[in-house]
Every structure is written in C-alpha cells, then in structure tokens.
Design a protein around this motif. Sequence first.
Motif, PDB file in Angstrom:
ATOM      1  N   PHE A  92      -8.495 -16.932  53.794  1.00  0.00           N
ATOM      2  CA  PHE A  92      -7.244 -16.617  53.101  1.00  0.00           C
ATOM      3  C   PHE A  92      -7.484 -15.473  52.107  1.00  0.00           C
ATOM      4  O   PHE A  92      -6.933 -15.444  51.017  1.00  0.00           O
ATOM      5  CB  PHE A  92      -6.714 -17.866  52.392  1.00  0.00           C
ATOM      6  CG  PHE A  92      -6.466 -19.018  53.327  1.00  0.00           C
ATOM      7  CD1 PHE A  92      -5.271 -19.110  54.030  1.00  0.00           C
ATOM      8  CD2 PHE A  92      -7.427 -20.000  53.530  1.00  0.00           C
ATOM      9  CE1 PHE A  92      -5.036 -20.165  54.896  1.00  0.00           C
ATOM     10  CE2 PHE A  92      -7.198 -21.053  54.404  1.00  0.00           C
ATOM     11  CZ  PHE A  92      -5.997 -21.135  55.091  1.00  0.00           C
ATOM     12  N   CYS A 138      -6.497 -12.519  52.056  1.00  0.00           N
ATOM     13  CA  CYS A 138      -5.335 -11.683  51.724  1.00  0.00           C
ATOM     14  C   CYS A 138      -4.633 -12.197  50.468  1.00  0.00           C
ATOM     15  O   CYS A 138      -3.844 -11.473  49.853  1.00  0.00           O
ATOM     16  CB  CYS A 138      -4.362 -11.624  52.893  1.00  0.00           C
ATOM     17  SG  CYS A 138      -3.753 -13.222  53.460  1.00  0.00           S
ATOM     18  N   TYR A 139      -4.920 -13.437  50.095  1.00  0.00           N
ATOM     19  CA  TYR A 139      -4.337 -14.011  48.877  1.00  0.00           C
ATOM     20  C   TYR A 139      -5.371 -14.096  47.747  1.00  0.00           C
ATOM     21  O   TYR A 139      -5.234 -14.905  46.830  1.00  0.00           O
ATOM     22  CB  TYR A 139      -3.806 -15.417  49.158  1.00  0.00           C
ATOM     23  CG  TYR A 139      -2.754 -15.484  50.226  1.00  0.00           C
ATOM     24  CD1 TYR A 139      -1.482 -14.982  50.005  1.00  0.00           C
ATOM     25  CD2 TYR A 139      -3.038 -16.045  51.470  1.00  0.00           C
ATOM     26  CE1 TYR A 139      -0.498 -15.040  50.981  1.00  0.00           C
ATOM     27  CE2 TYR A 139      -2.062 -16.112  52.457  1.00  0.00           C
ATOM     28  CZ  TYR A 139      -0.798 -15.609  52.213  1.00  0.00           C
ATOM     29  OH  TYR A 139       0.156 -15.667  53.174  1.00  0.00           O
ATOM     30  N   ASP A 175      -6.080 -12.608  45.114  1.00  0.00           N
ATOM     31  CA  ASP A 175      -5.667 -12.497  43.704  1.00  0.00           C
ATOM     32  C   ASP A 175      -5.096 -13.801  43.155  1.00  0.00           C
ATOM     33  O   ASP A 175      -5.173 -14.049  41.943  1.00  0.00           O
ATOM     34  CB  ASP A 175      -4.631 -11.382  43.532  1.00  0.00           C
ATOM     35  CG  ASP A 175      -5.232 -10.006  43.751  1.00  0.00           C
ATOM     36  OD1 ASP A 175      -6.473  -9.895  43.705  1.00  0.00           O
ATOM     37  OD2 ASP A 175      -4.470  -9.044  43.986  1.00  0.00           O
ATOM     38  N   LEU A 185      -5.560 -16.909  44.969  1.00  0.00           N
ATOM     39  CA  LEU A 185      -6.229 -18.050  45.596  1.00  0.00           C
ATOM     40  C   LEU A 185      -7.157 -18.729  44.607  1.00  0.00           C
ATOM     41  O   LEU A 185      -8.013 -18.084  43.987  1.00  0.00           O
ATOM     42  CB  LEU A 185      -7.028 -17.593  46.820  1.00  0.00           C
ATOM     43  CG  LEU A 185      -7.874 -18.667  47.534  1.00  0.00           C
ATOM     44  CD1 LEU A 185      -7.000 -19.804  48.033  1.00  0.00           C
ATOM     45  CD2 LEU A 185      -8.666 -18.044  48.676  1.00  0.00           C
ATOM     46  N   LEU A 238      -2.622 -21.743  46.146  1.00  0.00           N
ATOM     47  CA  LEU A 238      -2.151 -20.441  45.704  1.00  0.00           C
ATOM     48  C   LEU A 238      -1.458 -20.584  44.359  1.00  0.00           C
ATOM     49  O   LEU A 238      -0.531 -21.387  44.202  1.00  0.00           O
ATOM     50  CB  LEU A 238      -1.188 -19.839  46.732  1.00  0.00           C
ATOM     51  CG  LEU A 238      -1.763 -19.634  48.143  1.00  0.00           C
ATOM     52  CD1 LEU A 238      -0.719 -18.981  49.042  1.00  0.00           C
ATOM     53  CD2 LEU A 238      -3.042 -18.803  48.111  1.00  0.00           C
ATOM     54  N   ASN A 242       0.946 -19.546  42.609  1.00  0.00           N
ATOM     55  CA  ASN A 242       2.254 -18.889  42.555  1.00  0.00           C
ATOM     56  C   ASN A 242       3.326 -19.951  42.305  1.00  0.00           C
ATOM     57  O   ASN A 242       3.015 -21.095  41.980  1.00  0.00           O
ATOM     58  CB  ASN A 242       2.533 -18.117  43.846  1.00  0.00           C
ATOM     59  CG  ASN A 242       2.439 -18.991  45.088  1.00  0.00           C
ATOM     60  OD1 ASN A 242       2.333 -20.212  44.999  1.00  0.00           O
ATOM     61  ND2 ASN A 242       2.468 -18.365  46.254  1.00  0.00           N
TER      62      ASN A 242
END
Length: 216
Positions: A96, A98-99, A101, A103, A125, A127
């Motif tokens: 993962f 791509c996440y 920042d 993760l 995540l 967020n």
Amino acid sequence: MILEAKGFDAMDFDKLKQKYENKLEALAAFPVWTVEQIKEILNLDFNTIQRFVTAGWLCKFTVSRCTFYSTEKKQYNNQTIIKSVMSIDAHYYVTFNCYADILRLDSTLDDKSLIARNVKKIGWLDNERQFHLYHALMIYPMSAKDFAKVEKLLIDIHNNNPSDYIFVAILIHDTDAAALAEFLENSEKLLLYRMCNYICYKVIPLQRSCYKYLRT
C-alpha cells in the motif's frame, strides 16, 4: 570479490555474513522461500544462494519435485510451504505504498479465528474514514462452492475491525479470479457493505510453479 565455497575459512564466512546481513534477516522473516523468490526479491544469484547453503545459513530441501530454502532445518508440510510462499509475495508485491503519507502500520489482530484463516492486518489510513487494510491468504485452491467462505470472511473481518471501513486484498492461487470477483460483486450479503464502502476488496491471483505440485 566473489569467494568460492570450496576452501572457505571462518574469516571468509564472517565477512560474507556481514556483507549479506540484511538479506539474511529478510530470509529469516519467512519460513520457506522458492529459489525464484530469492532471486527476484532479494537479488541474489544462484551461486550466492548455494554459498549460503554451504555456510549453513540456508537449508535446501525438495518437496514434490520443487526445491525450497529455509533458514531453519525443519520439516514443513505443504500447507506451511504454500502459506509462506504466498506471504512473501503478498509482503513484497501487494503493498500500500501509494498511501505512504497516511499509512500507519499496525499488525495488531486479536481475533484467533481470523488468524487461523490466514488473515493479516497491515495497518490503517490516517484519513477521514480510516480504512483498515488486510491481506487474506486463500491457501487452498477454490471452486465455486467455496466462494461463500470468502464472503463470510470479509464480513467477519469487518465485524472485528475497529472502524467501519476495511480494504482486503484477497490473495488466491489455482482459482478462477474472475468467477470469485463476480460472486462477491453479486453477493446479497455484501450488498449493503459495498454500497456504503464499508467493505472494499480486490481479488489478486498469485502464480508460482510450485502450487500445482503441492497438494494441501
């Protein structure tokens, strides 16, 4: 300089071990590797692998015409071998990143039933929705009659999850990926979860030549 295995003394082995310390730690993180995985993932050539065997840092063994390597001299059943090979591919290829920042790595999973069904928590995540991320290894080949087990597993993961939202990478081998994805897409039990984005997933087929020779 590549040292020949023949004629190594203790100092040669110590130098070699220091040089490949990170590689050896990576090998020790999983019970069993295929030679293809060691070459692809750790970028070690066959001669270096054989030197590891000579030094006693790797054990080489054969099961059902397939050669495997392990840092421990143990006997492994087919189920353990398949799980390890799948886990290695999942760890290195199904990431993962791509996440990165947002993760947050967190492998805490207390539910023994999920652990027994080869579910691994990756993290979550950071967020608004706080999706929690999982790998689910389907170590047995599946036919259509087995797909309901995956449906139930997704619901069980959700019910055990700290937040309302999960993403599960469903890792399979020797199974019709399109048929499984279609079954899950049409599942009435998953309909509400999917509509609200409570359960998100992706079916990911893994391919290694050893799977067809190992029978669990």
